[in-house]
Design a protein around this motif. Structure first.
Motif, PDB file in Angstrom:
ATOM      1  N   THR A   1      11.309  -8.314  -9.581  1.00  0.00           N
ATOM      2  CA  THR A   1      11.855  -9.066 -10.278  1.00  0.00           C
ATOM      3  C   THR A   1      11.154  -8.057 -12.176  1.00  0.00           C
ATOM      4  O   THR A   1      12.244  -8.345 -12.730  1.00  0.00           O
ATOM      5  N   LEU A   2      10.386  -8.603 -11.699  1.00  0.00           N
ATOM      6  CA  LEU A   2      10.336  -7.543 -13.371  1.00  0.00           C
ATOM      7  C   LEU A   2       9.981  -6.310 -13.642  1.00  0.00           C
ATOM      8  O   LEU A   2      10.475  -6.134 -14.710  1.00  0.00           O
ATOM      9  N   GLY A   3      10.119  -5.690 -12.634  1.00  0.00           N
ATOM     10  CA  GLY A   3      11.056  -3.915 -12.451  1.00  0.00           C
ATOM     11  C   GLY A   3       9.699  -3.274 -11.999  1.00  0.00           C
ATOM     12  O   GLY A   3       9.661  -2.329 -12.160  1.00  0.00           O
ATOM     13  N   VAL A   4       8.697  -3.704 -11.346  1.00  0.00           N
ATOM     14  CA  VAL A   4       8.157  -3.124 -10.728  1.00  0.00           C
ATOM     15  C   VAL A   4       8.965  -2.849  -9.236  1.00  0.00           C
ATOM     16  O   VAL A   4       8.913  -3.401  -9.095  1.00  0.00           O
ATOM     17  N   SER A   5       8.548  -1.267  -9.245  1.00  0.00           N
ATOM     18  CA  SER A   5       9.193  -0.873  -8.479  1.00  0.00           C
ATOM     19  C   SER A   5       9.003  -1.075  -6.882  1.00  0.00           C
ATOM     20  O   SER A   5       7.783  -1.150  -6.685  1.00  0.00           O
ATOM     21  N   ARG A   6       8.918  -0.551  -5.989  1.00  0.00           N
ATOM     22  CA  ARG A   6       9.199  -0.882  -3.917  1.00  0.00           C
ATOM     23  C   ARG A   6       7.284   0.094  -3.966  1.00  0.00           C
ATOM     24  O   ARG A   6       6.169  -0.402  -3.044  1.00  0.00           O
ATOM     25  N   LEU A   7       7.556   1.453  -4.057  1.00  0.00           N
ATOM     26  CA  LEU A   7       6.821   2.329  -4.712  1.00  0.00           C
ATOM     27  C   LEU A   7       5.656   2.359  -5.252  1.00  0.00           C
ATOM     28  O   LEU A   7       4.262   2.546  -4.450  1.00  0.00           O
ATOM     29  N   GLN A   8       5.618   0.831  -6.346  1.00  0.00           N
ATOM     30  CA  GLN A   8       4.912   0.793  -7.247  1.00  0.00           C
ATOM     31  C   GLN A   8       4.029  -0.180  -6.294  1.00  0.00           C
ATOM     32  O   GLN A   8       2.863  -0.764  -5.810  1.00  0.00           O
ATOM     33  N   LEU A   9       4.512  -1.005  -6.232  1.00  0.00           N
ATOM     34  CA  LEU A   9       4.070  -2.001  -5.194  1.00  0.00           C
ATOM     35  C   LEU A   9       3.425  -1.875  -3.950  1.00  0.00           C
ATOM     36  O   LEU A   9       2.400  -2.332  -3.459  1.00  0.00           O
ATOM     37  N   ALA A  10       3.972  -0.660  -3.406  1.00  0.00           N
ATOM     38  CA  ALA A  10       3.334  -0.461  -2.211  1.00  0.00           C
ATOM     39  C   ALA A  10       1.980   0.904  -2.323  1.00  0.00           C
ATOM     40  O   ALA A  10       1.297   0.108  -1.703  1.00  0.00           O
ATOM     41  N   SER A  11       1.983   1.344  -3.581  1.00  0.00           N
ATOM     42  CA  SER A  11       0.624   1.652  -4.324  1.00  0.00           C
ATOM     43  C   SER A  11      -0.321   0.693  -4.465  1.00  0.00           C
ATOM     44  O   SER A  11      -1.296   0.605  -4.101  1.00  0.00           O
ATOM     45  N   MET A  12       0.263  -0.572  -4.809  1.00  0.00           N
ATOM     46  CA  MET A  12      -0.358  -1.362  -5.265  1.00  0.00           C
ATOM     47  C   MET A  12      -1.716  -2.093  -4.374  1.00  0.00           C
ATOM     48  O   MET A  12      -2.411  -2.081  -3.778  1.00  0.00           O
ATOM     49  N   VAL A  13      -0.735  -2.297  -2.937  1.00  0.00           N
ATOM     50  CA  VAL A  13      -1.017  -2.979  -1.907  1.00  0.00           C
ATOM     51  C   VAL A  13      -2.346  -2.037  -0.936  1.00  0.00           C
ATOM     52  O   VAL A  13      -3.071  -1.684  -0.916  1.00  0.00           O
ATOM     53  N   THR A  14      -1.660  -0.634  -1.142  1.00  0.00           N
ATOM     54  CA  THR A  14      -2.090   0.818  -0.201  1.00  0.00           C
ATOM     55  C   THR A  14      -3.352   0.254  -1.031  1.00  0.00           C
ATOM     56  O   THR A  14      -4.567   0.923  -0.410  1.00  0.00           O
ATOM     57  N   LEU A  15      -3.577   0.666  -2.771  1.00  0.00           N
ATOM     58  CA  LEU A  15      -4.788   0.828  -3.536  1.00  0.00           C
ATOM     59  C   LEU A  15      -6.098  -0.917  -3.036  1.00  0.00           C
ATOM     60  O   LEU A  15      -7.162   0.295  -2.505  1.00  0.00           O
ATOM     61  N   GLU A  16      -5.304  -1.519  -3.011  1.00  0.00           N
ATOM     62  CA  GLU A  16      -6.773  -2.473  -2.393  1.00  0.00           C
ATOM     63  C   GLU A  16      -6.726  -2.381  -0.429  1.00  0.00           C
ATOM     64  O   GLU A  16      -7.909  -2.525  -1.100  1.00  0.00           O
ATOM     65  N   SER A  17      -6.243  -1.648  -0.171  1.00  0.00           N
ATOM     66  CA  SER A  17      -6.904  -1.360   1.062  1.00  0.00           C
ATOM     67  C   SER A  17      -7.738  -0.257   1.015  1.00  0.00           C
ATOM     68  O   SER A  17      -8.584  -0.682   1.944  1.00  0.00           O
ATOM     69  N   LEU A  18      -7.035   0.707   0.162  1.00  0.00           N
ATOM     70  CA  LEU A  18      -7.949   2.076   0.342  1.00  0.00           C
ATOM     71  C   LEU A  18      -9.872   1.506  -0.288  1.00  0.00           C
ATOM     72  O   LEU A  18     -10.657   1.843  -0.106  1.00  0.00           O
ATOM     73  N   ILE A  19      -9.599   0.039  -1.430  1.00  0.00           N
ATOM     74  CA  ILE A  19     -10.658  -0.300  -2.011  1.00  0.00           C
ATOM     75  C   ILE A  19     -12.080  -0.404  -1.043  1.00  0.00           C
ATOM     76  O   ILE A  19     -12.564  -0.405  -0.836  1.00  0.00           O
ATOM     77  N   LEU A  20     -10.941  -0.855   0.350  1.00  0.00           N
ATOM     78  CA  LEU A  20     -11.612  -1.992   0.924  1.00  0.00           C
ATOM     79  C   LEU A  20     -12.391  -0.548   2.172  1.00  0.00           C
ATOM     80  O   LEU A  20     -13.385  -1.186   2.504  1.00  0.00           O
ATOM     81  N   SER A  21     -11.508  -0.210   1.988  1.00  0.00           N
ATOM     82  CA  SER A  21     -11.758   1.047   2.845  1.00  0.00           C
ATOM     83  C   SER A  21     -12.470   1.657   2.669  1.00  0.00           C
ATOM     84  O   SER A  21     -14.095   1.924   3.524  1.00  0.00           O
ATOM     85  N   LEU A  22     -12.494   1.899   1.162  1.00  0.00           N
ATOM     86  CA  LEU A  22     -14.057   3.249   0.879  1.00  0.00           C
ATOM     87  C   LEU A  22     -14.853   2.146   0.633  1.00  0.00           C
ATOM     88  O   LEU A  22     -16.013   3.093   1.174  1.00  0.00           O
ATOM     89  N   ILE A  23     -15.091   0.806   0.413  1.00  0.00           N
ATOM     90  CA  ILE A  23     -16.246   0.342   0.461  1.00  0.00           C
ATOM     91  C   ILE A  23     -16.504   0.327   1.753  1.00  0.00           C
ATOM     92  O   ILE A  23     -18.074   0.316   2.123  1.00  0.00           O
ATOM     93  N   GLY A  24     -16.473   0.402   2.516  1.00  0.00           N
ATOM     94  CA  GLY A  24     -16.581   0.349   3.803  1.00  0.00           C
ATOM     95  C   GLY A  24     -16.876   1.333   5.119  1.00  0.00           C
ATOM     96  O   GLY A  24     -17.969   1.448   5.260  1.00  0.00           O
ATOM     97  N   VAL A  25     -16.549   3.021   4.341  1.00  0.00           N
ATOM     98  CA  VAL A  25     -16.775   3.458   4.709  1.00  0.00           C
ATOM     99  C   VAL A  25     -18.309   4.008   4.316  1.00  0.00           C
ATOM    100  O   VAL A  25     -18.844   4.423   4.305  1.00  0.00           O
ATOM    101  N   ALA A  26     -18.595   3.868   2.605  1.00  0.00           N
ATOM    102  CA  ALA A  26     -19.502   3.779   2.297  1.00  0.00           C
ATOM    103  C   ALA A  26     -20.754   3.066   2.698  1.00  0.00           C
ATOM    104  O   ALA A  26     -21.937   3.143   2.719  1.00  0.00           O
ATOM    105  N   VAL A  27     -20.794   1.791   2.559  1.00  0.00           N
ATOM    106  CA  VAL A  27     -21.708   0.546   3.600  1.00  0.00           C
ATOM    107  C   VAL A  27     -21.698   1.453   5.081  1.00  0.00           C
ATOM    108  O   VAL A  27     -22.685   1.151   5.725  1.00  0.00           O
TER     109      VAL A  27
END
Lengths: 800, 235
Positions: free
Chosen positions: A702-728
């Motif tokens: 509602t603030l004006g964040v697009s679907r793509l931006q929101l999806a990117s935020m979710v993806t970034l969160e998953s990727l951070i977890l995933s990259l930590i997982g890969v590094a460990v």
């Protein structure tokens, strides 16, 4: 059904995909447990049963050719149950279908009027030898299969200048050669280049000029017998016949490899399910904690209505219990099926005489029990916390203050807040993130276990046959030759380099400690033998001293500079034992630690008179060739007297490919299981995260964040977890491969094989990419859900 | 006279859950001029929130046109609606809807990052009197403070229209008054238009104009000649 029962079913249905993904993990855990345990048990039982039926030896001893009368004497030793004397001799085999090469064969004498008393043979095709048969052999099954030989086919046996044609009477399985390995120094099964054949005792002796003699005794013991005592007594009786050290069953090469496999399955039956169950437990904990958090108001209401704490605990535990029972049953069915498939697959490439399938009821019950216990244990803490909810507080919707948490995005002051949110989310829910990372790490460990084992095996073969001896062809002679042959071959077209070695099987002794191994005499300034020391540097081969492999070092308890004795067993009839004293100059880091290196001249100095060696004798050749000419060179070698190409770079490639073929299914299964594990945990985490932040996501939209931006935020969160997982996960995965290998090896095996863990870079890359790919795929449902969020409705919901 | 900020013509919204047809909005005509503080009243289920959602681009009408600040949003795509909300609308919700991982200041900044020319953060913080609480995260703030953050978040984008859905619903009377007073003051200073939805009739006394809704229609439209200061309102 009670109201709470209905609520339970509806709760499960509402989060069905999340429960289903956890169920998949439990199903796989139970399935792997059942399959590996069943496989382990079936194989163990099959071996034991086969050993029992075929009366597999407890003790074997080789000695100089002697009259069979000694067998009667050995049979009198208290504790000896059965004994069989025989003549064993390595020769060359020439196959019509394989003109360019001769192969090494082992002829073993057997009686024709009966089966051998020890190490009996199981005839799987054709028939056993008939009394009086002269030109018939029984072929060991894997060699016959490798060369597509069957009853009625013929093959030529070359002994010196004599070539004798034998007809195959039958195909047999021997308990001694379940894995067909030539010796402790050649532990890689090579049915294509080494064949075992059984011939009449009336034929073998005359063929090799030792008619009426034997050179081996194979013994079984009574239950109460002492192996050590019998072994010492055997040596005492055979003392004048220059015996090699008696080899107990535990050190018999084929048996050792089998035990290694079985031990491996036992370890896998524990370690792999452990990974699945741990990740499942953590996910159930997260899922149930989240459910209870979301239902705080409902729980408060239940408590206010008068439901007891116990009833509330029971209500939430019931979902975990249902999950455990349901998944356990499915896992057991899948696991028993996989166990059967696995047993059949494994038995297809080893020669086990009698296959046994054991009942699996107890494994099934244990599988279901483990699944239920894991689920209930993981659900117990959140369920207990549900019971402690204070009704008034819960219905008000107030929560304890979590306060502010430090997160690493503060390191980047210019980072947009839109990207700070996902970073902070990772560090805000630390326990959830940790369990997700653990799940990813477990997935990586599974994926790497398959590929890592292959990499390490490929490496050991490569090191053993490729790098240690930088050769393209290895030629063994059954009779020592003059080193001039090397010079002759060097001049052949397509040959870059050829050099000879003088190999003698000996027994090393240091006080009471003894060990039979191969003494290899290498050319001075060898271009082919690249021997490395324990530090990984190239070691020079000493002229008058020894470089010992690690097995010899530990078995003989020697240090650099020590003097040890080298005894020559069973070549000629001696007046007294042939023993020489030699200095230890250092140690090698060879993958197989049972080889001792010295100069060729030194070996000659030590034993030339006893072995009747000419001044320039060699027993094998190492040749570097132009690959284009290799086939032609092999054909020319086949024409040399007493020569056989035992290994070549082409064989090596073929062997690695075969190994990869055998590993393929294992790797594929581990890859699928590891990916599923990672998928399940990431799917659950992302789904829970999105569900609980639905209002937040809707507000951002509602603030004006697009679907793509929101999806990117979710993806970034998953990727951070995933990259930590890969590094460990990548280093943990490497460590896990080491644990699997170490845990699956007995002490003797780890001494025998210097199995260095090797993971190739492409394995790391493939694993990392796979995990990142799985991460991206596993969040697709959550991203689709975000797209469907009703903004108007969700912004009116209280944030959780 | 300038164009109205909100211009609705024959807007209808029909839901069809199952076989029954529900007319949440039934031919609504509405025009709101810039700078007006409008309160929309009505019983539960009368269509207040549906109307607010249609104006805010959160929901599309079944029929009619919705023109906001010169833009007809009735036929915009999802991406266009997102841009529209970003530039034109400031939302204030009953449950504040703050991002829990961000501090008060960051929640406000987050909205500021979405527009090209945001208002000054320091000024907005000063306007909502949150300078000394700027670095606190939401769960360290009281309900009133959280709603002030939400107002600041709406203001920083400097939108022509603020849509407030029961902004005092979660607050006690004193805090509610304070929030309304703040909202009134800051929007008046910047001539922003406010449409506030509530079922609390007392709040109507502070508005320039009061709309009454029933059964999906605006049944009464009153201009309040002498709006009260929120501090004077009793409810």
């Amino acid at each position: 059904m009670s109201i709470l029962g209905r609520k339970l079913i509806r709760d499960l249905w509402q989060a069905k995909w999340q429960y289903l993904s956890v169920a998949v993990m439990i199903v796989l855990g139970v399935a792997v447990y059942c399959a590996a345990t069943l496989g382990y048990r079936n194989l163990d039982a099959s071996y034991e049963h086969s050993y029992d039926k075929l009366n597999f030896e407890d003790l074997g001893v080789s000695f100089q050719s002697s009259s069979p009368g000694v067998i009667a004497e050995l049979g009198q030793i208290p504790g000896v149950a059965d004994i069989e004397g025989r003549l064993v001799h390595d020769i060359l085999i020439s196959l019509d279908a394989d003109e360019e090469r001769t192969l090494i064969g082992r002829l073993i004498s057997v009686p024709t009027d009966r089966q051998p008393r020890v190490n009996a043979l199981k005839v799987v095709e054709g028939r056993y030898l008939r009394p009086g048969s002269r030109r018939e052999v029984l072929l060991e099954k894997s060699f016959a299969e490798a060369h597509e030989l069957g009853p009625g086919d013929s093959l030529d046996v070359v002994e010196g200048q004599t070539t004798v044609t034998f007809e195959v009477a039958g195909i047999v399985i021997s308990p001694e050669y379940v894995y067909v390995v030539r010796s402790k120094q050649d532990l890689i099964p090579a049915p294509k280049t080494f064949g075992v054949m059984f011939v009449s005792d009336q034929v073998l002796g005359p063929l090799i000029g030792e008619g009426g003699l034997i050179n081996e005794a194979r013994i079984t013991l009574t239950e109460e017998a002492s192996l050590g005592r019998v072994s010492r007594e055997v040596e005492r009786i055979l003392d004048a016949r220059n015996p090699q050290e008696p080899i107990p069953r535990e050190e018999q090469p084929s048996h050792q490899l089998l035990r290694q496999d079985i031990e491996g399955f036992r370890v896998y039956a524990f370690l792999f399910p452990l990974l699945f169950f741990t990740v499942s437990g953590l996910t159930i904990f997260t899922l149930l904690s989240r459910t209870i958090h979301l239902q705080r108001g409902v729980i408060g209401l239940l408590r206010a209505l008068g439901f007891s704490q116990f009833r509330v605990v029971l209500h939430y535990l019931a979902s975990a219990c249902a999950l455990g029972l349901g998944s356990g049953v499915v896992g057991v069915v899948l696991g028993i099926w996989m166990g059967q498939i696995f047993t059949e697959w494994y038995l297809s490439f080893v020669s086990v005489g009698f296959v046994q399938y054991l009942p699996s009821t107890d494994i099934a019950v244990t599988g279901i029990l483990i699944a239920s216990i894991v689920c209930v244990a993981a659900g117990a803490i959140p369920a207990k916390s549900a019971a402690k909810v204070k009704p008034a507080e819960a219905m008000r919707g107030t929560e304890p203050d979590r306060g502010r948490v430090w997160t690493p995005d503060r390191i980047f002051p210019n980072l947009r807040l839109l990207w700070r949110v996902p970073i902070r989310n990772v560090f805000r829910r630390r326990s959830r993130s940790l369990s997700t990372v653990f799940g990813i790490v477990a997935g990586i460990a599974l994926i790497m276990s398959g590929r890592g084992m292959l990499d390490s095996s490929t490496e050991i073969i490569g090191t053993l046959l490729g790098s240690t001896f930088e050769e393209d062809l290895r030629v063994d002679f059954t009779v020592p030759q003059d080193a001039d042959v090397a010079s002759t071959i060097s001049r052949w077209s397509g040959v870059h380099w050829a050099e000879g070695t003088l190999d003698v099987p000996v027994e090393f002794m240091n006080g009471d400690l003894r060990y039979s191994a191969l003494l290899t005499g290498v050319e001075t300034g060898s271009r082919i033998h690249v021997v490395t020391d324990s530090g990984g540097d190239r070691a020079d081969i000493p002229r008058d001293a020894l470089l010992l492999g690690r097995t010899l070092k530990s078995r003989l308890a020697v240090e650099k500079g020590d003097l040890i004795q080298v005894r020559l067993p069973g070549y000629v009839i001696p007046e007294e034992p042939i023993i020489r004293t030699v200095r230890v100059a250092g140690f090698t880091a060879d993958p197989i630690g049972t080889i001792a290196y010295t100069s060729r001249e030194h070996v000659w100095d030590l034993f030339h008179s006893e072995l009747g060696l000419s001044g320039n004798a060699i027993t094998s050749l190492r040749i570097q060739t132009d690959p284009v000419h290799e086939r032609e060179i092999r054909q020319r070698i086949a024409g040399l007297p007493d020569a056989s190409v035992t290994t070549s770079s082409a064989d090596l490639k073929e062997m690695i490919q075969e190994l990869m073929g055998q590993f393929e299914r294992f790797i594929l299964v581990m890859l699928v299981f590891g990916s599923l594990l990672a998928f399940s945990i990431v799917f659950n985490t992302v789904t829970i995260n999105v569900l609980e932040r639905k209002a937040e996501a809707a507000t951002l939209r509602t603030l004006g964040v697009s679907r793509l931006q929101l999806a990117s935020m979710v993806t970034l969160e998953s990727l951070i977890l995933s990259l930590i997982g890969v590094a460990v996960g990548l280093p943990v995965g490497r460590w896990f491969v080491g644990v699997l290998v170490t845990a699956a090896q007995t002490e003797e095996q780890s001494e025998l094989f210097n199995f260095e863990i090797m993971i190739y870079p492409q394995t790391y890359v493939i694993t990392a990419l796979l995990i990142l790919g799985v991460t991206l795929i596993s969040q697709i449902p959550a991203l689709a859900y975000i797209g469907r969020i009703d903004l108007a409705k969700s912004t009116k919901e209280r944030s959780t | 006279m300038s164009d109205p900020v909100v211009q609705l013509t024959q807007v209808s919204k029909i839901y069809s859950p199952g076989q029954a047809e529900v007319r949440a909005l039934d031919g609504v005509d509405l025009s709101i001029d810039a700078g007006q503080f409008v309160v929309l009243l009505g019983p539960s289920g009368c269509g207040k929130s549906t109307l607010l959602n249609a104006i805010g681009g959160l929901d599309s009408p079944t029929a009619g046109t919705v023109v906001i600040d010169g833009t007809d949003i009735s036929s915009l795509t999802d991406a266009q609606l997102t841009r529209f909300r970003r530039q034109k609308i400031g939302f204030i919700f009953q449950f504040f809807n703050l991002v829990q991982t961000l501090s008060a200041k960051e929640n406000i900044q987050l909205a500021g990052e979405l527009v090209d020319e945001p208002r000054s953060l320091a000024q907005v913080l000063k306007d909502v009197r949150l300078e000394d609480r700027a670095d606190h995260v939401p769960n360290q703030l009281s309900g009133g403070e959280q709603q002030r953050v939400a107002i600041a978040r709406a203001l920083i984008k400097n939108p022509p229209l603020l849509l407030c859905d029961e902004p005092t619903g979660e607050l006690d009377i004193a805090t509610g008054r304070m929030i309304l007073s703040l909202l009134r003051t800051v929007t008046r200073e910047s001539s922003q238009t406010v449409l506030l939805v509530t079922h609390n009739t007392a709040i109507a006394k502070m508005s320039d104009r009061v709309l009454f809704m029933r059964d999906g229609r605006i049944v009464e439209d009153q201009v309040n000649e002498a709006p009260l200061d929120p501090e004077e309102i009793d409810w």
